[in-house]
Design a protein around this motif. Structure first.
Motif, short mmCIF file in Angstrom:
data_model
loop_
_atom_site.label_atom_id
_atom_site.label_comp_id
_atom_site.label_asym_id
_atom_site.label_seq_id
_atom_site.Cartn_x
_atom_site.Cartn_y
_atom_site.Cartn_z
N ASN A 3 49.40 -48.61 -106.49
CA ASN A 3 49.45 -48.34 -107.92
C ASN A 3 50.38 -49.29 -108.65
OD1 ASN A 3 47.61 -46.27 -108.12
ND2 ASN A 3 49.10 -44.69 -107.65
N GLU A 9 47.03 -58.34 -113.10
CA GLU A 9 46.78 -57.14 -113.91
C GLU A 9 47.58 -57.18 -115.21
OE1 GLU A 9 45.86 -53.74 -110.55
OE2 GLU A 9 47.92 -54.41 -110.82
N GLU A 50 49.19 -48.29 -122.42
CA GLU A 50 48.02 -48.32 -121.54
C GLU A 50 48.41 -47.90 -120.12
OE1 GLU A 50 44.25 -48.78 -119.99
OE2 GLU A 50 44.83 -48.75 -122.11
N ASN A 53 49.04 -44.15 -119.90
CA ASN A 53 47.77 -43.41 -119.87
C ASN A 53 47.10 -43.53 -118.51
OD1 ASN A 53 48.04 -42.62 -122.53
ND2 ASN A 53 46.82 -44.31 -123.33
N ARG A 54 47.12 -44.71 -117.96
CA ARG A 54 46.44 -44.99 -116.70
C ARG A 54 47.09 -44.28 -115.52
NH1 ARG A 54 45.43 -51.24 -115.40
NH2 ARG A 54 44.22 -51.00 -117.30
N HIS A 55 48.42 -44.26 -115.51
CA HIS A 55 49.14 -43.72 -114.35
C HIS A 55 49.71 -42.32 -114.59
CE1 HIS A 55 48.80 -47.39 -112.05
NE2 HIS A 55 49.16 -48.07 -113.11
#
Length: 86
Positions: A3, A9, A50, A53-55
């Motif tokens: 993660n 990225e 972002e 929100n993603r993690h």
């Protein structure tokens, strides 16, 4: 799959959230600074949002004020790793 955030990225997130195209290799360069790429704290705030929100994790306060890509990755990855270990 890890993660943790890596330079490719990060480059993609900066392109998507700050509208700045950066070669990931340039982000990895020792001494690289967000200012030289034209990425400001507002752009980084979009990247932080972002990632949160993603993690599903609150990224360390101050990540949007990081001056270098290496500093930013260290702050973000420590927050993500701390959550994963929780």
């Amino acid at each position: 799959m890890s993660n943790t955030l890596n330079y490719p990225e990060l480059a993609e997130l900066i392109r998507a959230r700050a509208g700045v195209e950066i070669d990931p290799v340039e982000l990895e360069r020792p001494g690289a600074d967000f200012d030289e790429f034209g990425v400001d704290s507002l752009g980084l705030l979009g990247v932080v949002g972002e990632l949160e929100n993603r993690h599903g994790v609150k990224v360390t306060n101050g990540a949007e004020s990081a001056k270098t890509p290496a500093e930013f990755l260290a702050l973000v990855n420590s927050a993500v790793t701390a959550k994963a270990g929780a």
